[in-house]
Design an enzyme around this catalytic site. Sequence first.
Site, PDB file in Angstrom:
ATOM      1  N   ASP A   2     -13.015 -26.781  11.267  1.00 47.32           N
ATOM      2  CA  ASP A   2     -12.040 -25.697  10.809  1.00 47.32           C
ATOM      3  C   ASP A   2     -12.245 -24.388  11.972  1.00 47.32           C
ATOM      4  OD1 ASP A   2     -11.237 -26.906   8.576  1.00 47.32           O
ATOM      5  OD2 ASP A   2     -12.274 -25.877   7.093  1.00 47.32           O
TER       6      ASP A   2
ATOM      7  N   CYS B  71     -16.734 -29.440  10.250  1.00 48.48           N
ATOM      8  CA  CYS B  71     -15.443 -29.749   9.410  1.00 48.48           C
ATOM      9  C   CYS B  71     -14.404 -29.383  10.333  1.00 48.48           C
ATOM     10  CB  CYS B  71     -15.465 -29.017   8.407  1.00 48.48           C
ATOM     11  SG  CYS B  71     -15.259 -27.348   8.783  1.00 48.48           S
TER      12      CYS B  71
ATOM     13  N   CYS C 273     -10.479 -24.730   4.913  1.00 51.15           N
ATOM     14  CA  CYS C 273     -10.607 -25.138   3.420  1.00 51.15           C
ATOM     15  C   CYS C 273     -10.771 -23.813   2.649  1.00 51.15           C
ATOM     16  CB  CYS C 273     -12.020 -25.632   3.046  1.00 51.15           C
ATOM     17  SG  CYS C 273     -13.496 -24.377   3.281  1.00 51.15           S
TER      18      CYS C 273
ATOM     19  N   CYS D  62     -19.208 -23.054   5.291  1.00 53.53           N
ATOM     20  CA  CYS D  62     -18.005 -22.294   5.482  1.00 53.53           C
ATOM     21  C   CYS D  62     -18.089 -20.977   5.693  1.00 53.53           C
ATOM     22  CB  CYS D  62     -16.939 -22.657   4.080  1.00 53.53           C
ATOM     23  SG  CYS D  62     -16.870 -24.310   3.643  1.00 53.53           S
TER      24      CYS D  62
HETATM   25 FE1  FES Z   1     -14.537 -26.295   6.922  1.00 55.18          FE
HETATM   26 FE2  FES Z   1     -15.138 -24.975   4.739  1.00 55.18          FE
HETATM   27  S1  FES Z   1     -15.081 -27.142   4.825  1.00 55.18           S
HETATM   28  S2  FES Z   1     -15.001 -24.286   6.760  1.00 55.18           S
END
Ligand code: FES
Length: 150
Positions: free
Chosen positions: A35, A33, A58, A102
């Site tokens: 992140d 994602c 997120c 995540c």
């Molecule tokens: Fe990226 Fe949760 S969607 S860490």
Amino acid sequence: MYSEKVMDHFMNPRNVGEIEDADGVGQVGNAKCGDIMKMYLKVEDGVIVDAKFKTFGCGAAVATSSMATELVRGKTIEEALNITNKAVAEALDGLPPVKMHCSNLAEEAIREAINDYKKKNGLLEQEDACNSCGRRCDDIHHHLEEDDDE
Ligand code: FES
């Protein structure tokens, strides 16, 4: 969808911020994602006395970072290395299956920060060497890039 604990740690994250004179810093990214989580550790006599984090991600990533910093505080670095993403998720009373990835960020950020601490203190053991090539190097993920080149 989310447990009360997840919502609490998302709305009121614990230990947000930086430690300026951190003994170990680990930054990891989630390939799925994009992140990013950065974890700072303060270590005294092999015990993690303080932990802070910054997460660009997120809600589940924020909640797991927050819980991870709570879990590592007061633990020895060996104990902290045994904290799995599952343990972090369980401490939050679970995460929905689609958000389990995540929690990987939290486990990896702890590992990277401890690895950084070990490196800075000359404590890296042979077992900390890269699993793929057996070399000890600054970037434990270097083999992934090497594999890409092949
Ligand atoms: Fe990226 Fe949760 S969607 S860490």
